[in-house]
Design a protein around this motif. Structure first.
Motif, PDB file in Angstrom:
ATOM      1  N   UNK A  27       0.824  -1.207   0.000  1.00 30.39           N
ATOM      2  CA  UNK A  27       0.000   0.000   0.000  1.00 30.39           C
ATOM      3  C   UNK A  27       0.861   1.261   0.000  1.00 30.39           C
ATOM      4  N   UNK A  28       1.939   1.241   0.771  1.00 28.60           N
ATOM      5  CA  UNK A  28       2.843   2.393   0.791  1.00 28.60           C
ATOM      6  C   UNK A  28       3.432   2.598  -0.599  1.00 28.60           C
ATOM      7  N   UNK A  29       3.873   1.531  -1.219  1.00 29.09           N
ATOM      8  CA  UNK A  29       4.465   1.641  -2.561  1.00 29.09           C
ATOM      9  C   UNK A  29       3.439   2.117  -3.595  1.00 29.09           C
ATOM     10  N   UNK A  30       2.211   1.622  -3.506  1.00 26.72           N
ATOM     11  CA  UNK A  30       1.153   2.076  -4.419  1.00 26.72           C
ATOM     12  C   UNK A  30       0.895   3.567  -4.245  1.00 26.72           C
ATOM     13  N   UNK A  31       0.837   4.025  -2.997  1.00 23.71           N
ATOM     14  CA  UNK A  31       0.620   5.443  -2.719  1.00 23.71           C
ATOM     15  C   UNK A  31       1.761   6.272  -3.291  1.00 23.71           C
ATOM     16  N   UNK A  32       2.994   5.844  -3.046  1.00 25.13           N
ATOM     17  CA  UNK A  32       4.149   6.592  -3.543  1.00 25.13           C
ATOM     18  C   UNK A  32       4.109   6.704  -5.063  1.00 25.13           C
ATOM     19  N   UNK A  33       3.756   5.641  -5.726  1.00 19.57           N
ATOM     20  CA  UNK A  33       3.683   5.683  -7.191  1.00 19.57           C
ATOM     21  C   UNK A  33       2.562   6.613  -7.640  1.00 19.57           C
ATOM     22  N   UNK A  34       1.416   6.546  -6.962  1.00 21.78           N
ATOM     23  CA  UNK A  34       0.269   7.366  -7.339  1.00 21.78           C
ATOM     24  C   UNK A  34       0.549   8.862  -7.195  1.00 21.78           C
ATOM     25  N   UNK A  35       1.318   9.250  -6.182  1.00 27.42           N
ATOM     26  CA  UNK A  35       1.597  10.679  -5.967  1.00 27.42           C
ATOM     27  C   UNK A  35       2.933  11.101  -6.571  1.00 27.42           C
ATOM     28  N   UNK A  36       3.535  10.198  -7.338  1.00 28.04           N
ATOM     29  CA  UNK A  36       4.744  10.488  -8.111  1.00 28.04           C
ATOM     30  C   UNK A  36       5.932  10.912  -7.245  1.00 28.04           C
ATOM     31  N   UNK A  37       6.211  10.092  -6.216  1.00 27.69           N
ATOM     32  CA  UNK A  37       7.424  10.274  -5.429  1.00 27.69           C
ATOM     33  C   UNK A  37       8.213   8.966  -5.480  1.00 27.69           C
ATOM     34  N   UNK A  38       9.442   8.992  -5.014  1.00 28.44           N
ATOM     35  CA  UNK A  38      10.302   7.807  -5.066  1.00 28.44           C
ATOM     36  C   UNK A  38       9.610   6.621  -4.400  1.00 28.44           C
ATOM     37  N   UNK A  39       9.544   5.516  -5.123  1.00 33.18           N
ATOM     38  CA  UNK A  39       8.897   4.313  -4.611  1.00 33.18           C
ATOM     39  C   UNK A  39       9.959   3.453  -3.927  1.00 33.18           C
ATOM     40  N   UNK A  40       9.933   3.505  -2.584  1.00 31.64           N
ATOM     41  CA  UNK A  40      10.900   2.716  -1.824  1.00 31.64           C
ATOM     42  C   UNK A  40      10.251   1.955  -0.669  1.00 31.64           C
ATOM     43  N   UNK A  41       8.952   2.152  -0.451  1.00 35.00           N
ATOM     44  CA  UNK A  41       8.264   1.445   0.620  1.00 35.00           C
ATOM     45  C   UNK A  41       8.540   1.996   2.007  1.00 35.00           C
ATOM     46  N   UNK A  42       9.253   3.123   2.070  1.00 32.80           N
ATOM     47  CA  UNK A  42       9.608   3.730   3.354  1.00 32.80           C
ATOM     48  C   UNK A  42       8.755   4.978   3.552  1.00 32.80           C
ATOM     49  N   UNK A  43       8.116   5.080   4.715  1.00 31.74           N
ATOM     50  CA  UNK A  43       7.338   6.277   5.020  1.00 31.74           C
ATOM     51  C   UNK A  43       8.270   7.274   5.698  1.00 31.74           C
ATOM     52  N   UNK A  44       9.084   7.897   4.863  1.00 29.70           N
ATOM     53  CA  UNK A  44      10.016   8.917   5.327  1.00 29.70           C
ATOM     54  C   UNK A  44       9.376  10.288   5.205  1.00 29.70           C
ATOM     55  N   UNK A  45      10.183  11.337   5.318  1.00 22.09           N
ATOM     56  CA  UNK A  45       9.647  12.706   5.299  1.00 22.09           C
ATOM     57  C   UNK A  45       8.832  13.045   4.046  1.00 22.09           C
ATOM     58  N   UNK A  46       9.284  12.599   2.896  1.00 23.02           N
ATOM     59  CA  UNK A  46       8.573  12.922   1.652  1.00 23.02           C
ATOM     60  C   UNK A  46       7.212  12.234   1.615  1.00 23.02           C
ATOM     61  N   UNK A  47       7.177  10.955   1.940  1.00 19.02           N
ATOM     62  CA  UNK A  47       5.908  10.217   1.936  1.00 19.02           C
ATOM     63  C   UNK A  47       4.994  10.745   3.024  1.00 19.02           C
TER      64      UNK A  47
END
Length: 53
Positions: A27-47
């Protein structure tokens, strides 16, 4: 997330270990891809920043 209600309190209040199960990781990776940020599966500052917008 759309369709979810907030209770006004944190969803998680325990120790943060930064490990997800496979469903949450996906789910984290899907969200990152959807909002066009680096897809790494980590909920860091950008995510986290995008989650709280």
């Amino acid at each position: 997330m759309p369709g979810q209600k907030t209770t006004g309190r944190p969803a998680f209040s325990g120790a943060r270990h930064h490990h997800f199960g496979p469903v949450a990781d996906g789910r984290v990776r899907e969200f990152q891809q959807r909002v066009d940020i680096a897809v790494d599966g980590i909920v860091g500052p950008q995510t986290w920043g995008r989650l709280t917008q």
